[in-house]
Write a protein that holds these residues in place. Structure first.
Motif, mmCIF file in Angstrom:
data_model
loop_
_atom_site.group_PDB
_atom_site.id
_atom_site.type_symbol
_atom_site.label_atom_id
_atom_site.label_comp_id
_atom_site.label_asym_id
_atom_site.label_seq_id
_atom_site.Cartn_x
_atom_site.Cartn_y
_atom_site.Cartn_z
ATOM 1 N N UNK A 54 0.676 -1.087 -0.083
ATOM 2 C CA UNK A 54 -0.024 -0.047 -0.063
ATOM 3 C C UNK A 54 0.919 1.282 -0.019
ATOM 4 N N UNK A 55 0.281 2.434 -0.634
ATOM 5 C CA UNK A 55 1.161 3.560 -0.437
ATOM 6 C C UNK A 55 0.118 4.743 -0.221
ATOM 7 N N UNK A 56 0.228 5.861 0.349
ATOM 8 C CA UNK A 56 -0.417 7.156 0.597
ATOM 9 C C UNK A 56 0.538 8.169 0.355
ATOM 10 N N UNK A 57 0.151 9.042 -0.300
ATOM 11 C CA UNK A 57 0.771 10.258 -0.759
ATOM 12 C C UNK A 57 -0.018 11.530 -0.423
ATOM 13 N N UNK A 58 0.732 12.579 0.572
ATOM 14 C CA UNK A 58 -0.094 13.669 1.041
ATOM 15 C C UNK A 58 0.975 14.779 0.883
ATOM 16 N N UNK A 59 0.262 15.980 0.881
ATOM 17 C CA UNK A 59 1.057 17.257 0.860
ATOM 18 C C UNK A 59 0.199 18.199 1.007
ATOM 19 N N UNK A 60 0.619 19.682 1.159
ATOM 20 C CA UNK A 60 -0.100 20.748 1.316
ATOM 21 C C UNK A 60 -0.013 21.530 0.102
ATOM 22 N N UNK A 61 -1.350 22.057 -0.074
ATOM 23 C CA UNK A 61 -1.521 22.780 -1.380
ATOM 24 C C UNK A 61 -2.507 24.145 -0.898
ATOM 25 N N UNK A 62 -2.153 25.204 -1.804
ATOM 26 C CA UNK A 62 -2.599 26.274 -1.646
ATOM 27 C C UNK A 62 -4.104 26.325 -2.412
ATOM 28 N N UNK A 69 -4.579 23.372 3.268
ATOM 29 C CA UNK A 69 -4.737 22.252 4.116
ATOM 30 C C UNK A 69 -3.761 20.959 3.762
ATOM 31 N N UNK A 70 -3.621 19.991 4.549
ATOM 32 C CA UNK A 70 -3.048 18.667 3.969
ATOM 33 C C UNK A 70 -4.097 18.081 3.187
ATOM 34 N N UNK A 71 -3.573 17.596 1.967
ATOM 35 C CA UNK A 71 -4.204 17.021 1.169
ATOM 36 C C UNK A 71 -3.796 15.518 0.992
ATOM 37 N N UNK A 72 -4.994 14.591 0.626
ATOM 38 C CA UNK A 72 -4.410 13.309 0.329
ATOM 39 C C UNK A 72 -4.372 13.098 -1.248
ATOM 40 N N UNK A 73 -3.218 13.011 -1.858
ATOM 41 C CA UNK A 73 -2.969 13.008 -3.058
ATOM 42 C C UNK A 73 -3.208 11.723 -3.900
ATOM 43 N N UNK A 74 -2.944 10.650 -3.115
ATOM 44 C CA UNK A 74 -2.918 9.218 -3.775
ATOM 45 C C UNK A 74 -3.037 8.290 -2.560
ATOM 46 N N UNK A 75 -4.015 7.327 -2.608
ATOM 47 C CA UNK A 75 -4.210 6.174 -1.880
ATOM 48 C C UNK A 75 -4.448 4.973 -2.532
#
Length: 327
Positions: free
Chosen positions: A93-101, A116-122
């Motif tokens: 499994x993978x989970x990618x997060x990051x902050x975006x404006x 906010x903190x965004x869930x980009x891929x799960x």
């Protein structure tokens, strides 16, 4: 899947947190060892990213090792099964997060500018789904980033993602935005707390150096923008700010210009003004004498001498006597 390095040797922990360096925490090695580690992790990330895009029906791959290298603010969590592959381990499994404006709208169409903190891929492998691995990885991310599921912005959530949030985190529905993100209705209750952290609104730094030096007053600016004048208004009127006595600043009254009535025109003047000028046909015509060969010519080709008979009564030269060779 065959890796250059077994998964258990690459990833020591069950859940590994990676950043743009592609070096697992606690790894030590020389330049060659670092290069082999990065190449091995790049293969794992690229294959899982392709499987995630295929499972979600996307036209492009969201998670790749190259994109992670070029995104310093993104974080990738990898979950492994240490007992798989005959004890070599497997990333499941993978989970990618990051902050975006982002600019998000609430249910009342009020816009909020947040980061906010965004869930980009799960993604969880198909044969490992419905075994609790996804919730285990998601809970680890929430604890590590110190956020709740209601404070997250989901990038393009799939129906499975919506069911996952509803089942495990009581997020009944998501508010989809025009920028392809979606948030829970409780998300906007945490917006003031996010803004207090200073991430959305940058701090204003004071000016330093020559920019902070005092600037002399500009007389032109006072004239253009209506700045302070030499006199200041008081309760009794205007008093000079230079210490000049009020008597010295009194303005003498200016005599008004009285317009004298124009003299009335007589009937004779009116008749002269209304009299139309004589037409050339009313003039006395006399034959024009041929000019001598020695006579000087004007630029128009006629003789420079003009007879009095060729002039009107007002002294203007009559055009019909002005001969030109081009006519």
């Amino acid at each position: 899947m065959e890796w250059m390095i077994p998964v258990n040797e690459m990833l020591c922990d069950k859940i590994t947190k990676l950043n743009s360096t592609l070096i697992p925490p606690g790894f030590h090695g020389d330049v060659r060892g670092v290069r082999i580690m990065q190449e091995s992790l790049s293969k794992v990330i690229d294959i899982l990213g392709e499987q995630s895009a295929t499972a979600q029906g996307l036209n492009r791959v969201i998670t790749t090792a190259e994109k992670l290298r070029n995104s310093p603010t993104h974080i990738l969590y990898l979950l492994k099964d240490a007992k798989a592959k005959g004890g070599k381990g497997e990333v499941i499994a993978l989970l990618k997060v990051g902050r975006k404006h982002l600019f998000l709208f609430d249910e009342k169409d009020k816009v909020c500018e947040v980061e906010p903190l965004c869930v980009l891929d799960f993604f969880v492998l198909r044969d490992r789904q419905r075994h609790g691995y996804g919730k285990l990885l998601f809970d680890h991310m929430l604890q590590d980033m110190e956020v709740s599921a209601q404070e997250l912005a989901i990038d393009g959530p799939s129906p499975k993602m919506e069911q996952f949030l509803k089942k495990n985190y009581n997020v009944e529905r998501l508010l989809r935005q025009n920028n392809n993100f979606a948030v829970s209705p409780q998300f906007f209750g945490a917006v003031p707390e996010m803004n207090k952290s200073g991430r959305s609104t940058p701090a204003v730094t004071p000016q330093v150096g020559r920019f902070a030096a005092p600037k002399p007053p500009s007389a032109i600016a006072n004239v253009i923008h209506g700045g302070a004048s030499a006199c200041q208004e008081t309760s009794n009127g205007f008093s000079p700010s230079d210490g000049v006595s009020p008597e010295a600043t009194e303005v003498e009254p200016v005599a008004e210009n009285v317009l004298e009535p124009a003299p009335k025109e007589t009937e004779a003047d009116i008749a002269d003004n209304q009299k139309s000028p004589e037409r050339p046909c009313t003039l006395q015509v006399e034959p024009v004498l041929e000019a001598s060969p020695s006579a000087a010519l004007s630029p128009a080709g006629s003789t420079t001498s003009r007879r009095d008979s060729q002039l009107t009564d007002r002294g203007y030269f009559d055009v019909k006597f002005y001969h030109n060779k081009l006519w």
